[in-house]
Motif scaffolding. Structure first.
Motif, short mmCIF file in Angstrom:
data_model
loop_
_atom_site.label_atom_id
_atom_site.label_comp_id
_atom_site.label_asym_id
_atom_site.label_seq_id
_atom_site.Cartn_x
_atom_site.Cartn_y
_atom_site.Cartn_z
N MET A 67 24.36 -29.50 83.45
CA MET A 67 23.25 -30.44 83.14
C MET A 67 23.92 -31.89 83.24
SD MET A 67 21.75 -31.12 79.73
CE MET A 67 23.04 -32.58 79.29
N ASP A 160 24.81 -45.62 76.81
CA ASP A 160 24.46 -44.45 75.82
C ASP A 160 25.05 -43.07 76.40
OD1 ASP A 160 22.83 -43.49 74.00
OD2 ASP A 160 21.23 -42.88 75.18
N CYS D 198 23.19 -31.24 64.69
CA CYS D 198 22.40 -30.88 65.95
C CYS D 198 23.45 -31.40 67.12
CB CYS D 198 21.08 -31.15 66.19
SG CYS D 198 20.23 -30.96 67.55
N ILE D 199 23.39 -30.46 68.29
CA ILE D 199 23.90 -31.04 69.46
C ILE D 199 23.53 -32.43 69.91
CG2 ILE D 199 22.70 -29.39 71.00
CD1 ILE D 199 26.14 -30.21 71.74
N LYS D 202 25.19 -35.31 68.37
CA LYS D 202 26.59 -35.49 68.39
C LYS D 202 26.88 -36.68 69.36
CE LYS D 202 30.86 -32.96 69.63
NZ LYS D 202 31.32 -31.74 70.26
N THR D 203 27.75 -37.47 68.78
CA THR D 203 27.92 -38.73 69.58
C THR D 203 29.31 -38.70 70.30
OG1 THR D 203 28.89 -39.64 67.59
CG2 THR D 203 26.70 -40.13 67.90
N ARG D 204 30.15 -38.13 69.91
CA ARG D 204 31.61 -38.04 70.79
C ARG D 204 31.79 -36.58 71.31
NH1 ARG D 204 35.32 -41.89 70.52
NH2 ARG D 204 36.69 -40.39 70.92
N PRO D 205 31.37 -36.17 72.42
CA PRO D 205 30.88 -37.18 73.25
C PRO D 205 29.46 -36.85 73.13
CG PRO D 205 31.50 -35.20 74.50
CD PRO D 205 32.07 -35.00 72.98
N ARG D 206 28.51 -37.81 73.75
CA ARG D 206 26.97 -37.88 73.71
C ARG D 206 26.43 -36.94 74.82
NH1 ARG D 206 23.30 -39.33 70.61
NH2 ARG D 206 24.36 -41.25 69.76
N TRP D 207 26.37 -35.49 74.68
CA TRP D 207 26.00 -34.97 75.60
C TRP D 207 24.37 -35.04 75.96
CZ3 TRP D 207 29.32 -32.50 78.84
CH2 TRP D 207 30.28 -32.01 78.17
N ILE D 208 23.79 -35.18 75.00
CA ILE D 208 22.42 -35.57 75.15
C ILE D 208 21.87 -37.05 74.66
CG2 ILE D 208 20.04 -34.76 74.50
CD1 ILE D 208 21.36 -32.06 73.98
N GLU D 209 21.43 -37.60 75.59
CA GLU D 209 21.38 -39.03 75.53
C GLU D 209 20.13 -39.26 74.54
OE1 GLU D 209 20.50 -41.11 79.25
OE2 GLU D 209 21.76 -39.91 80.03
N SER D 210 20.08 -40.02 73.63
CA SER D 210 19.28 -39.79 72.34
C SER D 210 18.17 -40.85 72.55
CB SER D 210 20.02 -40.62 71.33
OG SER D 210 20.75 -41.73 71.55
N SER D 211 17.95 -41.70 73.49
CA SER D 211 16.99 -42.77 73.65
C SER D 211 15.74 -41.70 74.33
CB SER D 211 17.05 -43.75 74.46
OG SER D 211 17.70 -43.45 75.64
N ALA D 219 17.23 -33.11 79.22
CA ALA D 219 18.52 -32.57 78.49
C ALA D 219 18.03 -31.81 77.33
CB ALA D 219 19.58 -33.58 78.30
#
Lengths: 163, 299, 680, 290, 197
Positions: A67, A160, D198-199, D202-211, D219
């Motif tokens: 992904m 981000d 939840c994945i 997770k911020t380090r790393p941020r697999w799924i952008e939060s905005s 994603a």
């Protein structure tokens, strides 16, 4: 921190005539990586579009990687490991096989042509097969054109991306 | 029980007694034979020896006709027909391209759903009934069961019995009360493919088979194939005349019985209804001995 | 900000021919976090390594990327260099721009661009590399050897002689294996027992070897350096300590017609027996299915009738035994042993030409009568017929009527090199032992005739080819090239139909005896053991070595080693060499008190673990443990996963199975992988 | 109804559980009910508006329920499949919970619905109702009901989507996902979403952008579907909870069909059946692998 | 292009393409020859034919009668350790001769196949009297076996008139289609065989 996004470097103007696909390969250390090494020592020429990332086992490969690679501009993906029964970790590839079966169907359902991902078993002795996988995938993706439907990373959102 | 029936060309002529005895036995065993309407020749063996597609398409026509009649299984008494029908079924199942090609040629819908069985197979299924309805056990009759090639080979096509050490025919023989003998040439080819064009070969091969059967002490050889029968019965005079491969059998003529005739005798069917009079090698001495034992007279 | 050094290697012309190394170095020089970037002709050379060390000091580098060949080639080299310069070795990574780039591309521009991409991805990754230290594990300085054939005997003696304790487990009542059944050994024609039995005695008397005969490995727990082995000691029903090996019990036993396993079914034994006179331990065992007393017990139990006060059946051995060593009450016993290393030496069995119905994909030889023709025997049976200790006292007499065979036909490659029967491999030893059989036969039956059907003669060992030539040139011996098509009994001979493919002449032989050189196969049920050991097997069931060339006696499971025919068909010299090789590996491991392992293991972030144990199901090695989190008062709050670093092999399957990504695989962390995907 | 109320009262009185979670009449339709005192038990009801999958309240993650560790929960036959997954994943201790099963004849798609159950109004999950008499429960109440009316709308919509081209499907989902506001109600309501962290967080790393942007939204919804593959019991709560109406049930149902077809796995009330991802067969089909 | 493709002897790959069996796998163990009932009569034994296919020596094979002596008894295929199915390989070789150079068929065998196929084509079934007569006329072996026909007749084993099928058009279409589909197929070769008589 900032990253240089390679997709941006290639530019958005890539049309099909000059289109060189960018392909990321996630491969296991023991079979496919070594098979790719063998292709090298055997001097088997192949397309230069594939960038290999080495992982210990296909069992470590998370759909997140695929992904993320798509987000970052990949037009195609290769996931490759040991043949069933040859896994260095005995069963890692069996788990991966199920995971990627589901992921592939999901991508298809979400409108991503699963032909953009090649799954293969390439053993440490199959240098020739690796070259074939690379060439076949490159040829196929080149025909399919750039992956346009996936929402790509843009600089605005880069902060981000990490941390 | 009813089953689809593919007679094949030879049972209407040289192998008449095979069909006569099969039908007689079937009626005693309550086995209904539904003949495939308007069946045609399976092409054995000139079709497949010269044209692969023809060798599949000719038998496929018959399988398609049977399927249209909603038959699930077809009995092919002739081992050659059995081989060709089984082979067509096998090839169409494993080769999609060929199946499409044949579909075009046949011009009829075809799902390849019909199973093909041979006479020994069906008699084996009916073993309990045979034992139950045997009225004239053939006790003491020493018999050499001869499979020939096409019943058991190629085994991945027929899927019937063990190609090198089959036992099914002996099981049927045992059910009649006769004694099955151990001998070595049970699955050695009799040369049917060259029956018409190369008599010398047929004589040589038949000689080896008959000699081995005699050496084992057999009073009769049991077959399940019109071509085996024709080679060993019709050609037996020629075989016995030839001296090129050692002395001819001292015991002279060795009757060749269809397995259905043997079962028919045990079931008490009259020899004439089994076509036993149609053989070239006379079955009379055998019958006389058999009936004498049981205190009866030859019909 | 990171301070990373990039070192691009030309590998002489190997890389530089297609990749513009200077441009790659240049391109990376401006990359954020790169402090220093350069290229050089041979990075792995002494000056190359000095360049790296020098630059590390000069530029105070905290990460190193070497772009050169495959990490499989030189990762160790460069990590050592980096370590020597005072940086944690795991802060160094390689980028493969030779095998994966310069050697497989011709377009210089494309190869240069690809190299730049790959190096950039590595640089990004190295930013997240952590300083790791090797894991140390204490080692139990003992070894387990599974199998007491010549391989196991050799391994056990080598290890014990070097001062380490050995636990030897043998499933049969005696050690010795197949070698004890052989008459002579090729190519020197030594008597097999004469060279073997002293070694068996050495095992029995060795102060550092604990022998569990008539025993099997029941369970294997733990990991390299710390295995816990559960051994099932099968009920021998004779007390090993009390028995004085007088043999009176065997004299007394009334059942005398039981086919002897040791004589490959050609001789007989009693139901209380030692397999052969030189057995180690020389203590009999009672064969449950055949013992009259035990059979009567079983019958009574089955009929469930109330125990009548009937006189006990038989028990003549009990009466005959002076020291009262016979104990019918004895049952299977489980004992546990702690060891640090395991040598698997389970050997082989011979393919059976009957229908092997229990084995999918393997079929029998109907054309050879499925093994039902009495005068058709296999090689091991021929060995017994030739052996002075065999059922005929060393006289060659055929099984059917005891006559001395005048014409013996030997068929090689029975099962071997026969994909249709399920085995496409060469069994390796048959050419040699058939030649030996021919010579032994000619020695015993001077005017006898021998015909050998062979496919190719494979006699590559030392002194082997002259040996087979000797057999071929012996008068009365004929080697025919080809496979026989059919065997059948014809009166008192066996007919062999074949063809000599060199002349295309058909042959029809009336043989008195036929000897089949049947294929070497892994022991029955071996997969049960390999599962316990986590050792993989090939599709024939032979165990897989870790690397076919460079790690031939190791397995993919750390601490488990292979010796002999469990890995592939092998003859005695190769088996012994392999056993010694495995012992040297074991000794190298056991020579230390602690073990250092690559720290590529998984680590659970227990704060975020929700305890679903998806990881446990994904882990093939059982490395995931349950850890209880308790509060200050000692109350259980929740149970989370924990990785046992000694067991973890570092595959990362657990990481991918974790839905909240709270397991990290050190060396392949999410951060590292994420960073390289971002950059590539 | 009385039967249910009596049982709840008894469980609380006898101290067997600290809380009974069921359904009660709310200001607008039926809502979940949390009964901690015996006298509140009379509020409990059960009818075809009781659409919620209350198993979600069994998860230890529901911090607001931490004060009541021993819980009784009202479940329909279909809900017991969610219990089975939680048991399989070591997430609840069977001894800590009391399952009150109610015989069910199907529920509406909405808790606010009224009138009789029709093929139009019935919840999608009832279409393949297979657990009429749940075995996993401690108590089974109510009279046998007729089977719910069937409908095949979900399967039909999947069929429609599958008949589209990849581009059309991509457009369809882009359209849906771009509306996602990342409120994570889907996650909140799902009994299977119990991760400590939840994945997506997770911020380090941020697999799924939060905005709330199409990329991160895609994603998120994709990975959520992956995480539910072979675990989802098809209760449809995510789709019902989504404030912008993204048809999340389609994704989950599609993957349920995939694991059924390829791994012969269907959501079950048997906690001993292993999940399809986490187990394997060495002869799993692999025609998609070269 | 796989370079090994060009190195593969053409005959072997043609056989592989026709019948899906690869003669290149044969490693000359001779088990086929040893078990073949016709070995004694074949100038070139079946194992040798497999080797000659590997060597691409088609002339040796096609100009010899051996492939026509095969009884298709399948003993070789049943016992082949490499699963080469020599009997199937021989099928392919015979088919190649029929299609490309039917003149190479031994005259009696050609007559037999010709008579046989003509029977099926004409009547849909084999009518044995017709078959025997057809064969004799075509092979020139007029007097062979003549003594037996009366014997057959006496035993009620010879039908003198053929029965015809309702679906004979079906059968004839199959013949035409198979002929057309495989190039110069049976239809053509039959015509060719006929003209050679």
């Amino acid at each position: 921190m900032s990253n240089q996004a390679p997709s941006a470097a290639r530019g958005p103007s890539a049309d099909n005539a000059t289109f060189e696909p960018r392909i990321v390969a996630f491969v296991c250390n023991w079979c496919t990586y070594t098979g790719a090494d063998l292709a090298g020592t055997s001097r088997i020429q192949m397309a230069s579009n594939v960038r290999i990332l080495r992982l210990p086992c296909t069992g470590r490969i998370d759909p997140l990687f695929v992904m993320k690679a798509f987000e970052r501009g990949a037009d195609g993906i290769i996931v490759s490991g040991c043949h069933p029964g040859d896994c260095h970790y005995i069963v890692g590839n069996f788990h991966a096989r199920r995971r990627f079966r589901v992921f592939r169907e999901l991508l298809d359902f979400l409108g991503v042509d699963p032909e953009r991902i090649t799954f293969s078993w390439v053993s440490a002795s199959e240098g020739g097969k690796w070259a074939q996988v690379v060439n076949d995938t490159t040829r196929r993706i080149r025909e399919m054109g750039p992956m346009e439907s996936w929402p790509r990373a843009s600089t605005a959102l880069d902060d981000d991306l990490h941390g | 029980m009813n089953i689809g029936y593919y007679p094949g060309c030879s049972v209407h002529a040289t192998a008449r007694e095979y069909e006569e005895s099969l039908k007689a036995v079937a009626s005693v065993l309550d086995l209904g034979l539904d003949e495939i309407p308007d069946w045609s020749c399976c092409g054995a063996s000139s079709a497949h020896a010269t044209n692969h597609l023809l060798g599949v398409a000719l038998p496929a026509r018959n399988l398609a006709l049977a399927e249209a009649e909603e038959m699930t299984r077809v009995l092919a008494p002739c081992a050659a027909c059995y081989g060709r029908l089984s082979n067509a079924r096998f090839e169409l199942g494993r080769d999609q391209a060929l199946a499409r090609e044949v579909g075009v040629v046949l011009r009829r819908p075809f799902r390849n759903s019909v199973q093909v069985v041979n006479v020994v197979e069906i008699l084996q299924e009916l073993l309990p009934r045979i034992s139950q309805r045997t009225v004239r056990p053939l006790a003491g009759l020493k018999v050499a069961s001869y499979y020939g090639c096409l019943l058991v080979r190629p085994s991945k096509v027929t899927g019937f019995d063990d190609p090198e050490a089959p036992t099914s025919m002996e099981q049927v023989v045992d059910a009649t009360g006769a004694v099955s003998l151990q001998w070595n040439k049970r699955t050695t080819c009799c040369g049917a493919g060259l029956s018409l064009s190369r008599l010398g070969s047929v004589v040589r091969l038949g000689h080896a088979i008959l000699n081995d059967a005699r050496a084992s002490g057999a009073r009769a050889v049991v077959v399940a194939c019109p071509m085996c029968h024709s080679n060993l019965d019709f050609r037996q005079a020629a075989i016995n005349r030839s001296r090129q491969h050692g002395a001819p059998g001292r015991a002279g003529e060795l009757p060749i019985l269809y397995i259905t005739q043997l079962v028919g005798l045990a079931l008490g069917i009259a020899p004439s209804k089994l076509g036993l009079q149609r053989h070239f090698v006379s079955t009379r001495p055998l019958l006389e001995r058999l009936l004498e034992q049981q205190g009866m007279e030859v019909a | 900000m990171a301070r990373i050094g990039v070192f691009v290697c030309h590998c002489g012309e190997n890389i530089a021919r297609t990749v513009d190394c200077a441009r790659v170095a240049e391109a990376l020089a401006d990359h954020p976090g790169v402090e220093f970037s350069t290229d050089y002709k041979y990075m792995c050379s002494d000056p190359g390594q000095s360049l790296i060390k020098q630059s590390m000091k000069e530029h105070r580098l905290d990460g190193v990327v070497v772009a050169s060949c495959s990490p499989h080639m030189h990762e160790k080299t460069f990590r050592k260099a980096v370590s020597a310069a005072g940086l944690n070795p795991f802060k160094c990574e390689m980028t493969n721009i030779r095998e994966h780039c310069s050697w497989i591309h011709e377009d210089r521009a494309a190869a240069t661009e690809k190299s730049t991409d790959l190096v950039r991805a590595t640089v990004e990754r190295v930013k997240y590399n952590q300083a790791l230290s090797p894991i140390t594990i204490p080692i139990t300085p003992r070894a387990l050897v599974i199998g007491g054939g010549i391989a196991g005997i050799q391994a056990a003696l080598d290890i014990a002689d070097a001062g380490r304790e050995v636990v030897l487990v043998e499933k049969e009542p005696s050690i010795g294996g197949h070698m004890s059944q052989l008459s002579e050994t090729f190519p020197t024609m030594d008597c097999s027992q004469c060279i073997l039995t002293p070694r068996m005695v050495d095992v029995a008397q060795h102060p550092r070897i604990t022998l569990h005969s008539f025993s099997e490995v029941d369970a294997v727990d733990g990991y390299i350096g710390n295995f816990d082995i559960t051994i099932r000691k099968k009920a021998r029903r004779v007390d090993e300590d009390l028995c004085n090996s007088c043999g009176a019990c065997m004299q007394a036993c009334p059942t005398r017609k039981i086919p002897s396993e040791f004589d490959a079914g050609l001789g007989t034994r009693t139901s209380i027996y030692v397999p052969f006179p030189q057995a180690v331990p020389n203590v009999p065992v009672i064969d449950e299915p055949n013992c009259l007393y035990l059979k009567s017990l079983a019958r009574r139990r089955k009929s469930k009738k109330p125990a009548r006060s009937r006189k006990p059946v038989c028990q003549r051995c009990v009466k005959a035994c002076g020291p009262k060593a016979i104990d019918f009450q004895q049952e299977d016993r489980l004992v546990t042993e702690k060891v640090g290393a395991i040598v698997v030496a389970t050997g082989y069995r011979l393919y059976d030409i009957g229908r092997e119905q229990d084995e999918p994909g393997i079929s029998g030889y109907g054309e050879y009568g499925y093994g039902k023709v009495p005068d058709v025997i296999d090689g091991l049976q021929f060995e017994r017929l030739m052996s002075a200790s065999g059922p005929t006292g060393g006289e060659l007499r055929r099984p059917s009527d005891g006559k001395v065979p005048r014409h013996v036909v030997f068929l090689q490659c029975i099962g071997s090199r026969d994909p249709a029967k399920g085995m496409e491999y060469c069994s390796g030893i048959c050419c040699m032992y058939t030649a030996k059989h021919v010579l032994l036969f000619k020695h015993k039956v001077h005017n006898g005739r021998a015909t050998v059907f062979y496919m190719d003669i494979r006699a590559a060992g030392k002194g082997y080819d002259p040996f087979t030539r000797q057999a071929m040139e012996e008068p009365g011996v004929q080697y025919l090239r080809g496979r026989a098509s059919e065997l059948y009994r014809d009166g008192d001979v066996v007919r062999v139909l074949g063809v000599d493919t060199l002349s295309q002449e058909a042959v029809d032989i009336k043989a008195d005896l036929v000897v089949l050189a049947t294929a070497i196969r892994p022991q029955k049920g071996i997969q049960d053991l390999t599962r316990k050991l986590s050792v993989s097997v090939d599709h024939h069931g032979f165990m897989n070595e870790a690397h076919p060339k460079l790690r031939p006696v190791e397995t993919a499971t750390a601490g488990v080693f292979l010796a002999g025919a469990c890995q592939a068909p092998r003859d005695i010299p190769d088996t012994v060499a392999m056993a010694s090789a495995a012992s040297s590996k074991v000794l190298a491991l056991l020579s230390r008190d602690e073990l250092e392992r690559e720290p590529q293991v998984a680590l659970v972030d227990t704060a975020n673990c929700s305890g679903c144990f998806h990881c446990e199901r994904a882990c093939h090695y059982g490395a995931i443990e349950h850890e209880e989190i308790k509060d200050g008062q000692g109350r259980l709050i929740r149970v989370v996963a924990r990785v046992n670093p000694g067991v973890c092999q570092g595959c990362g399957s657990c990481v991918a199975a974790c839905l909240s990504n709270c397991i990290e695989l050190q060396g392949y962390t999410d951060d590292q992988i994420f960073a390289s995907i971002q950059a590539i | 109804m009385k039967e249910l109320q009596d049982l709840a009262r008894r469980l609380l009185l006898e101290g067997r559980v600290d809380i009974v979670i069921g359904y009660q009449q709310g200001p607008r339709g039926v809502r979940p009910s949390f009964v901690t005192r015996p006298e509140q038990a009379d509020a409990l009801i059960f009818d075809e508006r009781c659409v919620h999958n209350l198993v979600t309240y069994l998860s230890p993650r529901r911090a607001h329920l931490a004060a009541w560790p021993r819980r009784a929960v009202v479940v329909k036959g279909c809900d017991t499949r969610a219990v089975a997954v939680l048991l399989r994943e070591s997430h609840i201790d069977r001894e800590d919970i009391v399952l009150i099963g109610l015989r069910c004849g199907g529920v509406h798609r909405s808790a606010e619905a009224s009138g009789p159950l029709t093929a139009e109004s019935v919840a999608f999950r009832c279409a393949d109702c297979s657990i009429r008499e749940p075995e996993l429960v401690d108590h089974l109440l109510g009279d046998p009901r007729p089977a719910p009316p069937g409908n095949s709308r979900l399967a039909e919509r999947i069929g429609q989507l599958e008949s589209m081209s990849h581009e059309q499907r991509r457009e369809f989902w882009n359209n849906e996902f771009s509306r996602c506001i990342r409120c994570h109600a889907c996650r909140q309501v799902c009994p299977m979403c119990y991760c400590e962290r939840c994945i997506a967080d997770k911020t380090r790393p941020r697999w799924i952008e939060s905005s709330a942007h199409l990329r991160g939204n895609t994603a998120w919804n994709m990975i959520r579907a992956m995480h539910l593959a072979g675990r989802c019991v098809g209760c449809g709560e995510c789709g019902r909870a989504c404030p912008v109406g993204i048809p999340l049930g389609l994704l989950n149902r599609k993957l349920a069909m995939v694991v059924d077809e390829h791994f012969d796995y269907r959501a079950t009330d048997d906690p001993e059946v292993p999940g399809p991802l986490g187990s394997f067969r060495s002869d799993d089909a692999e025609e998609f692998i070269v | 292009m796989d370079p090994t493709d060009e190195q593969r002897p053409i005959l072997a790959s043609q056989v592989l393409e026709r019948v899906g069996r690869d003669p290149a796998r044969c490693y000359q163990c001779g088990k086929c020859t040893a078990g073949c009932p016709m070995s004694a009569e074949m100038p070139i034994k079946v194992g040798q034919i497999m080797r000659l296919v590997q060597l691409d020596r088609r002339e040796r094979i096609f100009r010899d009668s051996s492939i026509w002596l095969c009884l298709t008894c399948e003993t070789c295929s049943a016992r082949c350790p490499m699963d080469c199915e020599p009997a199937t390989v021989l099928d392919a070789l015979r088919e190649m001769v029929v299609q490309r150079d039917p003149a190479l068929l031994p005259v009696r065998i050609r007559a037999m196949h010709q008579a046989f196929l003509a029977q099926i084509r004409k009547n849909g079934r084999v009518f044995e009297m017709g078959l025997v007569m057809g064969y004799k006329v075509r092979s020139g072996a007029l007097m062979d076996d003549m003594t037996t026909a009366p014997g057959l007749y006496a035993r009620g084993k010879l039908a003198l008139t053929p029965r015809k099928l309702r679906g004979i058009a079906d059968v004839q279409r199959i013949f035409n289609a198979c002929g057309a589909q495989v190039g110069s197929g049976v239809a053509d070769s039959l015509r060719y065989l006929g003209s050679r008589r």
